[in-house]
Design an enzyme around this catalytic site. Sequence first.
Site, PDB file in Angstrom:
ATOM      1  N   ASP A  36     -70.007   1.732   2.861  1.00  0.00           N
ATOM      2  CA  ASP A  36     -68.903   0.858   3.237  1.00  0.00           C
ATOM      3  C   ASP A  36     -68.123   1.558   4.356  1.00  0.00           C
ATOM      4  O   ASP A  36     -68.279   2.765   4.553  1.00  0.00           O
ATOM      5  CB  ASP A  36     -68.035   0.652   1.983  1.00  0.00           C
ATOM      6  CG  ASP A  36     -66.789  -0.175   2.279  1.00  0.00           C
ATOM      7  OD1 ASP A  36     -66.905  -1.163   3.027  1.00  0.00           O
ATOM      8  OD2 ASP A  36     -65.709   0.169   1.780  1.00  0.00           O
ATOM      9  N   LYS A  37     -67.302   0.822   5.078  1.00  0.00           N
ATOM     10  CA  LYS A  37     -66.521   1.446   6.148  1.00  0.00           C
ATOM     11  C   LYS A  37     -65.098   1.782   5.684  1.00  0.00           C
ATOM     12  O   LYS A  37     -64.719   2.938   5.601  1.00  0.00           O
ATOM     13  CB  LYS A  37     -66.459   0.525   7.383  1.00  0.00           C
ATOM     14  CG  LYS A  37     -65.743   1.177   8.571  1.00  0.00           C
ATOM     15  CD  LYS A  37     -65.668   0.251   9.748  1.00  0.00           C
ATOM     16  CE  LYS A  37     -64.559  -0.774   9.605  1.00  0.00           C
ATOM     17  NZ  LYS A  37     -63.203  -0.204   9.774  1.00  0.00           N
TER      18      LYS A  37
ATOM     19  N   PHE B 274     -54.634 -14.539  -1.335  1.00  0.00           N
ATOM     20  CA  PHE B 274     -55.763 -14.117  -0.496  1.00  0.00           C
ATOM     21  C   PHE B 274     -57.045 -14.130  -1.322  1.00  0.00           C
ATOM     22  O   PHE B 274     -57.051 -13.797  -2.493  1.00  0.00           O
ATOM     23  CB  PHE B 274     -55.507 -12.699   0.027  1.00  0.00           C
ATOM     24  CG  PHE B 274     -56.673 -12.134   0.803  1.00  0.00           C
ATOM     25  CD1 PHE B 274     -56.802 -12.381   2.160  1.00  0.00           C
ATOM     26  CD2 PHE B 274     -57.652 -11.363   0.175  1.00  0.00           C
ATOM     27  CE1 PHE B 274     -57.877 -11.870   2.874  1.00  0.00           C
ATOM     28  CE2 PHE B 274     -58.727 -10.854   0.875  1.00  0.00           C
ATOM     29  CZ  PHE B 274     -58.831 -11.106   2.230  1.00  0.00           C
TER      30      PHE B 274
ATOM     31  N   LYS C  22     -51.367 -15.710   7.272  1.00  0.00           N
ATOM     32  CA  LYS C  22     -51.945 -14.582   8.017  1.00  0.00           C
ATOM     33  C   LYS C  22     -53.358 -14.336   7.507  1.00  0.00           C
ATOM     34  O   LYS C  22     -53.662 -14.555   6.328  1.00  0.00           O
ATOM     35  CB  LYS C  22     -51.084 -13.325   7.893  1.00  0.00           C
ATOM     36  CG  LYS C  22     -51.148 -12.600   6.576  1.00  0.00           C
ATOM     37  CD  LYS C  22     -50.584 -11.182   6.712  1.00  0.00           C
ATOM     38  CE  LYS C  22     -50.878 -10.393   5.430  1.00  0.00           C
ATOM     39  NZ  LYS C  22     -49.721 -10.001   4.694  1.00  0.00           N
TER      40      LYS C  22
END
Length: 1210
Positions: A436-437, A577, A600
């Site tokens: 993963d980053k 979210f 957002k």
Amino acid sequence: MQSFEGEVKAGKLEICMEDSEMAISVSGFCLASHQCAGEENWVDSRTIYVGHKEPPPGAEAYIPQRYPDNRIVSSKYTFWNFIPKNLFEQFRRIANFYFLIIFLVQLIIDTPTSPVTSGLPLFFVITVTAIKQGYEDWLRHKADNAMNQCPVHFIQHGKLVRKQSRKLRVGDIVMVKEDETFPCDLIFLSSNRADGTCHVTTASLDGESSHKTHYAVQDTKGFHTEEDVDGLHATIECEQPQPDLYKFVGRINVYNDLNDPVVRPLGSENLLLRGATLKNTEKIFGVAIYTGMETKMALNYQSKSQKRSAVEKSMNTFLIVYLCILVSKALINTVLKYVWQSEPFRDEPWYNQKTESERQRNLFLRAFTDFLAFMVLFNYIIPVSMYVTVEMQKFLGSYFITWDEDMFDEEMGEGPLVNTSDLNEELGQVEYIFTDKTGTLTENNMAFKECCIEGHVYVPHVICNGQVLPDSSGIDMIDSSPGVSGREREELFFRAICLCHTVQVKDDDHGDDVDGPRKSPDSKSCVYISSSPDEVALVEGVQRLGFTYLRLKDNYMEILNRENDIERFELLEVLSFDSVRRRMSVIVKSTTGEIYLFCKGADSSIFPRVIEGKVDQVRSRVERNAVEGLRTLCVAYKRLEPEEYEDVCKLLQAAKVALQDREKKLAEAYEHIEKDLILLGATAVEDRLQEKAADTIEALQKAGIKVWVLTGDKMETASATCYACKLFRRSTQLLELTTKRLEEQSLHDVLFELSKTVLRCSGSLSRDSFSGLSTDMHDYGLIIDGAALSLIMKPREDGSSSGNYRELFLEICRNCSAVLCCRMAPLQKAQIVKLIKFSKEHPITLAIGDGANDVSMILEAHVGIGVIGKEGRQAARNSDYAIPKFKHLKKMLLVHGHFYYIRISELVQYFFYKNVCFIFPQFLYQFFCGFSQQTLYDTAYLTLYNISFTSLPILLYSLMEQHVGMEVLKRDPSLYRDIAKNALLRWRVFIYWTFLGVFDALVFFFGAYFMFENTTVTSNGQMFGNWTFGTLVFTVMVFTVTLKLALDTHYWTWINHFVIWGSLLFYVVFSLLWGGIIWPFLSYQRMYYVFIHMLSSGPAWLGITLLVTVSLLPDVLKKVLCRQLWPTATERTQNIQLRDRVSEFTPLASLQSWGAQSTRPLAAQCSSYSGRAVCSGWESEEYTVLPHTHPGLSHNTRYGCCRSSLETPT
């Protein structure tokens, strides 16, 4: 009972009676009354009476259900079922079951060896395993009892009563105080806070130490006393228990007088989970809905699917080969026995006449019995004790990772964790790493860098543009200065950032004692907490730009503007979210009555929903920031008219109270609401690269491991990170397989074009050269996004398989030095891992990540590693191993993995070798005893060979061996390639060990046979008998196999010396005692005085010495020749270490001549050695070369680069 007529409103039940059977249906939709509810598309749900109070007369009728008590049972066994259940599980293992069958055969038929010889080793293995598993289960019982007996406060008749946790029932109203853990899953009714919130940490569930806010039911949050709560009249309808910690669907019906009940939706924000801890809240009241083994914590106890290492698979394959050898040996001996006995005088000699019944016995039955007897005689070729030794080696060896101080992170106070020890050696076989980053390669420690509002860029703490905002200013203006409308948009943007989030403010006042506005708040007094570090960075960044978020109180959000005035906004709705939408929204109402929706999210999810705003300017800034490796979010808004808001409210309420498909309905509602937005701007947040992440990736690539980055981030951001961590180099030619490119060309054309590009250089590209380090080789990097991957994975439109696309894709990937997969959903990460895992080479894969979204790929890979990060501990909990930082992966694979593999591969091969040595002389002996199944060795030797005489040295070797030093392995990652692809357990190596065992067995047997044939070997002229012959062969064998291990040992400690020489001494002492004393419990003692008699002969001593030397000679010669003519990188390194070690003891005069050489550069000194490995990385460090005349000069001081390897004896 009659069924209700008419239509049933949301939240009601429809009941119909047919043949005295009752059916219940719960639904958010209207159901026709004439149908039985069971025929409807009904939801499997439960109904709970709060406080066990039935609903008032005239309300819906409910059918009571039976629920479990609150006992937690994590143990596997009980006192009564431990023995049968444990035995059943152990005998499911093929080796154990095989030895059980052999033992039973020995009991049933007349076999050459005692049943004790099979029974005792089997009993030892079964007992050791049972004790280990029993002890582990006893610890689980102990933990369960401690949990089940802890006291809980619950309300009964308006009073608080204490009782044990296990006696809690569904429907009980419970009171929990601050810092206590919740005893079961509760629906949050009220707290001591006026706003009906409480703070919770779920560290024991998912490892997240941040405080999460939970909300009480709107109609019950005012109940602060026991009497108030006891007077509550309500029922709760919710889904049946399921293990997802973050999902809950339900609704509560609150009855006030005789009016219709008030229906409120219940979600995960109202659910307090067992195991979570109450924080910053004095007390809360909640009603139990899931208890005992139905709580979400208990449902997550289920173990993961069993992963098996490549070594274990090789072990089982070798076992089958040896089983075939065993059967063939028994078959050959059975056939030869009847061939030999075909002559009458051999079948029935004069001194051993058969009885009549023996003569009339069926030939086939006799042959089968003889076959079984030979099977029993030779069964020791299958090493039953190998399994218990391997298990002990893995279990004890795993502690070396947890004890490693280099892998302990001082900052976090965390060390590595081992969740399974079954895969230790797999760490030395990894070919692909999927990482993963965010939070794995990067720190997940966000810093606000800038924001762009309608083309104007604002960076905190920079002065420009004429006007100076408090603590900040706008710079890098893309167009003219903001006018009046621009100023309004600017402030609207800052308000959007301050309001559109789920951040909590942690302060000493618990957030509920502060009355009146804080006029001049110290920015440092606000400590922001959120499950997302991005949100905290944004709120803190906007605080530096003049707008401070203060708190959420009584459903009002307070912000401090530039003029130091408090602005209050009523929080109407939060559109949470989720990873599918990739955005979140809030609906707020200002004091002037205006209603705003602020949204957002990722640029890809915001731009398509925008109808107004400077999209092109903002987009260009977003792309520029992404290229620099910054994480970007876009912000938009729209004003809602009161009538429009009413419609939104109804839509959301209908979706929220639905028990069926609630998530789907909410997603549709959000999609409908979040449209026709006006773009305000974008933010940029920096996520710094983790310490030594680039060095780690570079080392892993040198080790021949391919590294893939799988991330949900956009391509430009991820690509910039890949360059920063040296996954991509400046020379890397990037190939794109993205949605943007697929809009221009078909998938078929793009794939074929890419394959042509990479395969053009395939002649020069070998399988081992994928690290991309060669300068004369084309270095390719592939970038693919989630949408393109979906097209590759989905079946073709013409119905044919998509396999050929996958194969083409895999072929491209194989020829790329690195691959970046961006915009990946969690499931797609797992798909990528699975695709590589099951490709035709079947490479060993490793997945590493730190968040819940990485769990699926961690579970899919051969080895899953969780980073103990800031996104919670779901990854660490579900992984096989957990490490504090990505940099620790280097030592875990290149050092620990390397050692584990070397050790266990030697263990497996050695076990098969010593058992061939053990049983092949027995096979040869049958040719000299008329195939009569006469045993060569005594029963005690047969029994104790694998248990006592040869077991401890190999166990210690498999725990302690270091064929090269730790520092050397870290310094030269290419040594990892020497053991790649299961190199030490290949067929060639296995056959070598087997033939070495056969050769040694021939030497033992025929050496002893020819040496003492027709020869007087004692001083008094006595001849050796068959037991002395067998003991001589056995003695030579024990000494040979033990000394063979001593020759293979590179790393000597006092423990190795003690165990190796101690084992030989134990054998001699045991033999002297076993044959030197009349044991009263033995019915016969054929070994009496045999060993002492053998040692009284000079030729026996000479024979033992000669035969041991001849047995070991071929292996020694092979090693010497191979090291000189065809040395591996590891062997070259060992030679250099040996030279360095010898030079430690060189006199000072010769050291001075060394000093004369020391003026050469270090690289030049290195080049004089053939082993480039040891020298890698020297030039990057400084070493002081002292003058050679310095008194008291030591080689370690001068030649600092060799110090680490000298510290480790070789």
